[in-house]
Write a protein that holds these residues in place. Structure first.
Motif, PDB file in Angstrom:
ATOM      1  N   LEU A 160       0.740  -1.146  -0.080  1.00  0.00           N
ATOM      2  CA  LEU A 160       0.074   0.009   0.030  1.00  0.00           C
ATOM      3  C   LEU A 160       0.724   1.328  -0.029  1.00  0.00           C
ATOM      4  O   LEU A 160       0.742   2.147   0.974  1.00  0.00           O
ATOM      5  N   CYS A 161       1.627   1.522  -0.998  1.00  0.00           N
ATOM      6  CA  CYS A 161       2.660   2.400  -1.106  1.00  0.00           C
ATOM      7  C   CYS A 161       2.942   2.892  -2.747  1.00  0.00           C
ATOM      8  O   CYS A 161       2.156   2.124  -3.498  1.00  0.00           O
ATOM      9  N   SER A 162       3.653   3.738  -3.067  1.00  0.00           N
ATOM     10  CA  SER A 162       4.369   3.991  -4.249  1.00  0.00           C
ATOM     11  C   SER A 162       5.879   3.771  -4.491  1.00  0.00           C
ATOM     12  O   SER A 162       6.445   3.950  -3.249  1.00  0.00           O
ATOM     13  N   VAL A 171      13.418  -7.596  -1.318  1.00  0.00           N
ATOM     14  CA  VAL A 171      14.714  -6.747  -1.934  1.00  0.00           C
ATOM     15  C   VAL A 171      16.014  -7.861  -1.347  1.00  0.00           C
ATOM     16  O   VAL A 171      15.792  -8.565  -0.422  1.00  0.00           O
ATOM     17  N   GLY A 172      16.888  -7.245  -1.994  1.00  0.00           N
ATOM     18  CA  GLY A 172      18.224  -8.164  -1.466  1.00  0.00           C
ATOM     19  C   GLY A 172      18.290  -9.564  -2.113  1.00  0.00           C
ATOM     20  O   GLY A 172      17.605  -9.911  -2.844  1.00  0.00           O
ATOM     21  N   ASP A 173      18.328 -10.368  -1.026  1.00  0.00           N
ATOM     22  CA  ASP A 173      18.474 -11.898  -1.188  1.00  0.00           C
ATOM     23  C   ASP A 173      17.078 -12.431  -0.488  1.00  0.00           C
ATOM     24  O   ASP A 173      17.060 -13.679  -0.443  1.00  0.00           O
ATOM     25  N   ASP A 230      18.192   3.491  -7.050  1.00  0.00           N
ATOM     26  CA  ASP A 230      17.963   4.711  -6.087  1.00  0.00           C
ATOM     27  C   ASP A 230      16.324   4.924  -6.290  1.00  0.00           C
ATOM     28  O   ASP A 230      15.947   6.035  -5.814  1.00  0.00           O
ATOM     29  N   GLY A 231      15.559   3.902  -6.293  1.00  0.00           N
ATOM     30  CA  GLY A 231      14.524   3.929  -5.933  1.00  0.00           C
ATOM     31  C   GLY A 231      13.799   4.323  -4.758  1.00  0.00           C
ATOM     32  O   GLY A 231      14.607   4.135  -3.575  1.00  0.00           O
ATOM     33  N   THR A 232      12.611   5.063  -4.468  1.00  0.00           N
ATOM     34  CA  THR A 232      12.266   5.499  -3.202  1.00  0.00           C
ATOM     35  C   THR A 232      10.803   5.036  -2.974  1.00  0.00           C
ATOM     36  O   THR A 232      10.294   5.282  -3.860  1.00  0.00           O
ATOM     37  N   GLY A 267      10.456   6.376   2.501  1.00  0.00           N
ATOM     38  CA  GLY A 267      11.561   6.600   2.374  1.00  0.00           C
ATOM     39  C   GLY A 267      12.710   5.625   2.404  1.00  0.00           C
ATOM     40  O   GLY A 267      13.883   5.885   2.412  1.00  0.00           O
ATOM     41  N   ASP A 268      12.288   4.533   2.335  1.00  0.00           N
ATOM     42  CA  ASP A 268      13.161   3.411   2.043  1.00  0.00           C
ATOM     43  C   ASP A 268      13.987   3.681   0.651  1.00  0.00           C
ATOM     44  O   ASP A 268      13.214   4.087  -0.450  1.00  0.00           O
TER      45      ASP A 268
END
Length: 643
Positions: A168-170, A231-233, A248-250, A265-266
């Protein structure tokens, strides 16, 4: 007698052609892979059939999805009155089990209204059959995107299929975008362990850049209901990230409630499209795709080829992922069973045939079968027919090729049929008689617009066929329920020129090549209706009689068709033949012997005079005097061929 001349004749020919075209086209659609898109739950049809037009130059940047991906049959759920505009089949205004019966891929492209419980049950039962692809597309949490997020996750929750959800975000990307951070240019960068990942990245011109305009982000929900980021592994087995933001995605929050797996902010490389191989209780598998944007519909869908001056690979990627997902859903490990090579350069029928004169046939090896490989999976056989040159797909056959027609016949048990396939009641088909010593128990008939398995009792079964133009191979899948390959299996393969306006789709052969007819046929055989329409047979070099001898074994005087022999797949068995051939007939007495110690049931004697008469017959004996003159006068009419 009715004689049609001038414009009347042309109009009649056109009407017949149109009728035959739609008959062939309808047959083709029954056997093609079917993708159904949902327009019944608030989605829109942008770029589904409409072209993509550059607003500044008014030039067409790309055709619509259904006009571009033509090796797939397209259908939709939604308002039936849209069918004419969309140009594809309507499956109803509601998703039902019956409507899903022949669907292979279902795309829910950003739904915004809820699904009825019986629709959910129908989708679930369909997916659980195995071999299916379900693509659920969500949106960002900006504006009305919240509704699409809720609807997508609600469907996935109720289905209980797989572990992927839309959080539930963008996602915004300050580095990879089309002029603004929310116009994310996603990167097609499959995880290294993604099966057949080359299929996903083939044909890109712009590095695999695809538009994800205001996308949602894909997350994972474990069996206890806990949301986790991908994300990551941190990627469970069977899940493959295919499209991601740049590093560089946010993560951005536009509306409550807050996200479940990610936090505002991630920063990092976030998944925009993810696929999961879902293993089912029946031992099969289906594929679930979840994405933060839709391939069609939406404000600016993934199909977009250019946006704010940025060139994109949208059309190529959507094409790739559909083909990849279909392949993944039905893939099973295959083992080699047998390979039989055919001489190169023998696409001349009885030794004299030439290609039609139209420029589309101005290539070598179009009907030159060079190799046949049979492979075995858990539930199917895969037969690969290799050609010297398939010649591309100039007429956009849904199976990926246009010019060839193949018939293959198999004898693996007692009983069967010795007549070649005829789709039309009085059609000539390939215009040959099959081996009387080996009646066939299963047969396949494959061309660009159709792929059927036929049984001796007349029943037909749709089978999957496709072409790999890079390898010049036509690939056919046959369920093991209908075919048995073992040391006692015999096979014959016939190759001809496909004619979409011709009876039975086999192109006619005339004494002299014309624009839409092959040439080099014996005039007596054409007049008698016994000229084979076969350019190549699978006849390995060790087998006798040769291809040329078999296709010359007709008897024009007695209106007897040529006999095509079957070959053993595993034993070098070949008949010992004596033959007498004249310009109008060929009589063959054949006794089969084996080069192995195995005694075959085919060690019988057969004479070509036992073959059945052609559907076009004439009175036996010689023609002389006025009758001969009339016959000569009729030849041009018999050989006339409309375009």
């Amino acid at each position: 007698m009715i004689i049609i001349v001038g414009d009347t004749m042309r109009k009649a020919a056109l009407l017949i052609a149109v009728f035959m075209f739609f008959g062939v086209f309808g047959f083709a659609l029954a056997s093609a892979t079917t993708v159904a898109v949902d327009l019944a739950h608030g989605e829109n049809a942008k770029y589904l059939s409409e072209d993509v037009i550059d607003k500044e130059t008014n030039k067409t940047l790309a055709h619509g999805i259904t006009k571009t991906i033509t090796d797939i049959k397209w259908a939709y759920f939604g308002d039936p009155t849209q069918a004419e505009t969309l140009g594809i089949e309507n499956l109803g205004n509601k998703i039902t089990a019956d409507a899903l019966k022949n669907v292979d891929v279902l795309i829910l492209g950003q739904p915004t209204s809820p699904f009825d419980p019986d629709e959910i049950q129908a989708i679930s039962d369909w997916f659980e059959q195995g071999g299916k692809v379900l693509w659920v597309a969500g949106d960002s949490d900006y504006g009305s995107g919240v509704q699409a997020q809720d609807a997508a996750d609600s469907v996935l929750d109720m289905l209980g299929i797989g572990n992927l959800r839309i959080d539930l975000c963008s996602v915004e990307d300050p580095t990879s975008n089309a002029g603004a951070g929310y116009r994310v240019v996603g990167l097609v960068n499959p995880d290294p362990d993604t099966p057949m990942k080359d299929m996903l990245t083939k044909g890109f011109k712009y590095g695999g850049k695809v538009l994800y305009h205001g996308p949602g982000v894909v997350a994972y929900v474990d069996d206890q209901g806990n949301w986790k980021p991908l994300v990551g592994d941190n990627v469970p087995e069977g899940i493959y990230r295919i499209v991601r933001s740049s590093p560089d995605g946010t993560i951005v929050e536009n509306n409550d409630p807050p996200a479940n797996a990610y936090s505002a902010g991630d920063n990092g490389q976030f998944p925009l499209l993810v696929a999961q191989v879902v293993k089912l209780d029946n031992g099969k598998k289906s594929i679930l795709i979840v994405s933060g944007e839709s391939p069609y519909g939406d404000y600016q869908p993934t199909w977009t080829p250019k946006y704010h001056g940025v060139d994109l690979d949208g059309p190529q990627f959507v094409t790739n992922i559909l083909h990849w997902a279909i392949e993944m859903a039905t893939y099973e490990p295959l083992k080699d069973v047998v390979e039989i090579k055919d001489p190169v350069g023998d696409d001349h029928g009885p030794g004299t045939y030439t290609y039609p004169t139209d420029k589309v046939f101005n290539q070598k090896g179009l009907f030159d079968l060079t190799d046949v490989k049979i492979k075995e999976g858990t539930t199917k056989y895969v037969i690969e027919f290799y050609f010297k040159n398939l010649g591309g797909n100039p007429w956009n056959g849904p199976n990926g090729f246009s010019l060839q027609i193949i018939e293959a016949y198999f004898d693996f048990k007692e009983g069967g049929n010795t007549k070649a396939i005829k789709e039309a009641k009085n059609g000539p088909g390939s215009n040959v008689q099959l081996d009387p010593n080996h009646p066939w128990d299963a047969a396949i008939r494959v061309f660009g617009w159709g792929s059927k398995l036929l049984l001796p009792d007349g029943k037909t079964v749709d089978v999957k066929a496709k072409a790999d133009l890079d390898k010049n191979v036509i690939i056919v899948e046959i369920p093991k329920d209908y075919l048995k390959i073992n040391e006692d299996t015999y096979m014959s393969v016939l190759v001809g020129s496909q004619d979409g306006f011709g009876v039975d789709n086999w192109r006619a052969i005339a004494p002299k090549a014309e624009q839409w007819k092959g040439g080099g046929a014996d005039t007596d055989a054409v007049v008698a209706g016994v000229a084979p329409r076969v350019y190549d047979l699978l006849v390995p070099e060790w087998f006798k009689p040769t291809q040329e001898e078999q296709l010359k074994s007709y008897d024009a005087k007695a209106t007897k068709l040529a006999i095509v022999r079957m070959i053993s797949l595993f034993k070098k068995e070949t008949p010992t033949e004596t033959s007498t051939t004249s310009s109008s007939s060929s009589t063959t007495s054949t006794t089969q012997t084996s080069t192995t110690s195995t005694t075959s049931s085919s060690s019988a004697t057969a004479t070509s005079s036992s073959s059945s008469a052609s559907s076009t017959s004439t009175t036996g004996g010689k023609t002389c005097g006025p009758a001969a003159l009339i016959g000569l006068a009729l030849i041009p009419l018999l050989l006339r061929r409309r375009k």
